[in-house]
Each structure stands twice: as C-alpha cells, then as structure tokens.
Design an enzyme around this catalytic site. Structure first.
Site, PDB file in Angstrom:
ATOM      1  CD  GLU A   1      -2.871  -1.178   0.081  1.00 58.38           C
ATOM      2  OE1 GLU A   1      -3.098  -0.107  -0.509  1.00 58.38           O
ATOM      3  OE2 GLU A   1      -3.394  -2.252  -0.256  1.00 58.38           O
TER       4      GLU A   1
ATOM      5  CG  ASP B   1       1.909  -7.259  -5.783  1.00 58.24           C
ATOM      6  OD1 ASP B   1       1.439  -6.824  -4.723  1.00 58.24           O
ATOM      7  OD2 ASP B   1       1.269  -8.014  -6.544  1.00 58.24           O
TER       8      ASP B   1
END
Length: 416
Positions: free
Chosen positions: A275, A356
């Site tokens: 995030e 990611d």
C-alpha cells in the site's frame, strides 16, 4: 417511441449484454483443479465452496442487472421521467429546487428497489458462506447513513452544477468541473476523520511487534503518516483487508481487525509495504489527476448535448429542463463510461504489479507477500481462475496466480 428512444434502449441492452456475458463466461471458466501454489491452503471442500460462492454471487448479479435494465427500459418507454417531472414541477419551486425534487424521487426509487438485492446478498449469500456478521439493525443503520451522506453531498454538488449550467452558459462546464474537483478534494481530506467513523470504529493500533515492524519499515522508506489504526470490520464481515486513506496530516493506515487475526507480522508488513508503494510510486496522484481530466472531459461533452432537443425526446419528455438533461446524459455516456472503466482497470492492474514489486524489493521478504496473497484469497474465497474478459473489463487487481508468478519472477531475477 422515436429513433432516439430506440438508441437509448440499444445502449442499455448492449452494456447489459457485455457485462452479463463476462459474468457467465467467468462462471463457465471455473476449474476443479486446485493450483499447486495453493496446496496446503485450499482443501477440496473449501475450494468447492469458493466456487459455489462465485456461482451464487454471479447468479444474483445477473438477476439484478436484468431486473434493473428491464426496469430502466420500461420506465423510459412508459414516459416515467416525464411523469416524475410533472410531480416535481407541481410544487412550483424554482429550477434548482425542482431539479432536486426530480432527482431525489428517481434516486430514492432506485435505492428502494436495490434493498431486496442488497439484503439477499448480505443475509442469504454472505450468511450461508460464513462471511456475514451484520444484523438487521446495522444493515438499516448503514443504509440510512449512506442515504443521508449522499443526500447532503449530492444535493450540494448537483445544485451547484445545475445553477452553473443554468446561468454561466458557455463556460458552465469549466466552472462545474472546478466545483466537482474542489468537492472531490474536500471529501478526500475529510472522509477519514468525518465520514468513515460513522460506519466503523477506528482505534490506534496497540503497541507491540506489529506496530514496531510497520513503523520501522515506514521510517526506512521515509513514509510519513498520521497513525496506524485498527477497524472493527468483524462486526459486519469475516473478510479481511487493509487500506490507506487521506492525504497530508490526515493520511492514515487502516487494518481490518480480521486481517490482524489471520496474518503474521511479516505478512501484514508486506501488505502495508504494498500500500505504501502506491503512494511512493505516485499511483494515487496519477489516479486523481486522470480522474480530474476525465471529469473535465465529461462536463465538456455534456455541455455539447445539454440543449439538444432530441436528448429530451429520447426520454419522451414534453419539456427540456436542464436537471433532467443531466440524468439523461448519464444514459448516453454509459458506453463511454464502460470504455473508461476498462482502461482504468488496466492501469490499476499495472499499478498493483508495481506495488507488489515495490513491497518485495524494499521489505525484502517475498515469501511473506506471497503467503499473504494466498491467505487473503482463501479467506475471501477469491476466484483463482477468472475469465480473461471479466478481468479485462472489471478487475482492478490482477488474478492472484498472476501476481504470485510476477513476484517469483522478481525473486528469480534477484532484483533485491
């Protein structure tokens, strides 16, 4: 009925067929084979249950979209909009108040029709598959709160836009765009501290290993935040998630309490590293800028159609009130909106891969990230084999197997 009405009906049917086809192909694409990556995570029984969950949700989605598409068509061809306008005009208010009455009648009629579908989703599907923790009181409370918030914010924005198009003429679209952007920025800042607490309780994350791990990582990445919070999502559902919200001093990290219960410290830190990656890589700013640009384009295009008599004829209106034109334009804009959402989904999936990669290369614990993705997929009964068309049209996140594959590729290339 005229050719313009037929055009609007055709738009509704085409959009419905595209979305329904994607849903049906998605169910048809179900595989009975558990991917090797999920050995030890999914057993046969739970995997079969996840597939049944997909089928149940798809069935409800198809029934719901069929009902509302048919209802829209019937309402249009029966002159429903003209009737609602007659009721709104009968109060003999000015243009803005009349427009608010007109849109309120349509909005609340639509919302009331949605209630049975929402209730079935929560109290039948989610309940049967072990997700629902919401009682009837909370369901009704959430519904009323969302209506009130929508009414307050929506009324202010709609009234401003309506006044501008009624009075600012050639530059109305530009002023309306400025108002919409200002409201969006305002809501972005106040939502974490005013709106969201109306639905859930947010408590600071207690001191301990998890808080230390996240703060240490955030400090290393020079990521400033207002605080770490835990949300009581378990009072509504057993599903888990985490998110960032707000900007500047209002920026905060929020973890579902269900997420904390099911994941290790390394897995949770990996999720939050992902995030944080969205912020560090500029994804949030890119999204907001693109949203603003598209909003500006939409208002400009709307300004080209607002005075076209055929737009009102298409909905069998006897007059051409601007407030009705705003609603009618949304039907005309539906195919464009579908294209935009598809393009937006593509870039969103791209950003997920990048976030990611950021998490893996900065936190340097790729297996923790992979394990977190697997657990989230199992706990939320995610579809491991979505159809390509469904992914193309709607998925904001890549399928989990594709994300795991991309992470393993990073590991094999020794990029960290």
């Amino acid at each position: 009925m005229n050719i313009y009405t037929l055009m609007i009906i055709l738009i509704i049917i085409v959009v419905y067929l595209i979305e329904t086809t994607a849903d049906l192909l998605n169910v048809k694409n179900i595989s009975n084979n558990i991917p090797s990556e999920f050995d030890g995570y999914f057993d046969r029984e739970k995997y079969a249950k996840a597939q049944e969950y997909l089928k149940a949700n798809t069935k409800l989605s198809v029934i719901s979209s069929t009902f509302f598409s048919a209802a829209q068509i019937i309402f249009i061809v029966s002159g429903g909009f003209n009737y609602v306008n007659t009721v709104a005009v009968s109060f003999r208010f000015g243009t803005i108040l009349t427009g608010l009455i007109f849109t309120s009648i349509i909005f609340f009629a639509f919302e009331i029709l949605k209630i049975p579908f929402s209730a079935y989703s929560v109290f039948i599907i989610e309940e049967n598959f072990g997700f629902n923790k919401m009682n009837l009181k909370t369901f009704i409370s959430d519904l009323l709160k969302s209506w009130i918030i929508t009414a307050v914010i929506g009324t202010a924005v709609f009234a401003a836009v309506l006044w501008l198009f009624a009075n600012a003429y050639n530059y109305a679209w530009l002023y309306a765009f400025a108002v919409a952007v200002a409201f969006e920025l305002f809501i972005t800042f106040i939502a974490p501290v005013v709106i969201m607490p109306l639905f859930n309780k947010y408590t600071p994350l207690e001191n301990g290993e998890l808080k230390n791990s996240i703060e240490e990582y955030a400090k290393k990445e020079n990521f400033k935040m207002k605080g770490l919070f835990k949300m009581d999502s378990s009072k509504r559902s057993t599903k888990s998630n985490a998110f960032f919200t707000g900007f500047g001093k209002f920026r905060r990290i929020v973890l579902f309490d269900t997420l904390i219960q099911k994941h290790t410290v390394d897995e949770l830190t990996s999720i939050l590293a992902h995030e944080m990656g969205h912020f560090k890589l500029g994804h949030i700013v890119k999204y907001m800028v693109s949203s603003f640009v598209l909003t500006g384009i939409m208002f400009f295009v709307f300004s080209l159609f607002i005075n076209k008599i055929w737009l009102y004829d298409a909905f069998l209106m006897q007059t051409q009130p601007i407030y009705a034109g705003i609603i009618f334009f949304s039907f005309l804009y539906a195919p464009v909106s579908l294209i935009i959402s598809t393009v937006s989904a593509y870039f969103s999936r791209k950003h997920e891969y990048e976030a990611d990669a950021y998490a893996v290369t900065t936190y340097r614990k790729p297996q923790a990230m992979i394990d977190a993705l697997k657990k989230l997929s199992v706990d939320n009964m995610s579809n491991l084999h979505p159809h390509k068309l469904k992914v193309f049209l709607e998925y904001s996140h890549p399928p989990v197997l594709e994300r795991i594959k991309a992470i393993n590729k990073i590991v094999s290339s020794k990029r960290f």
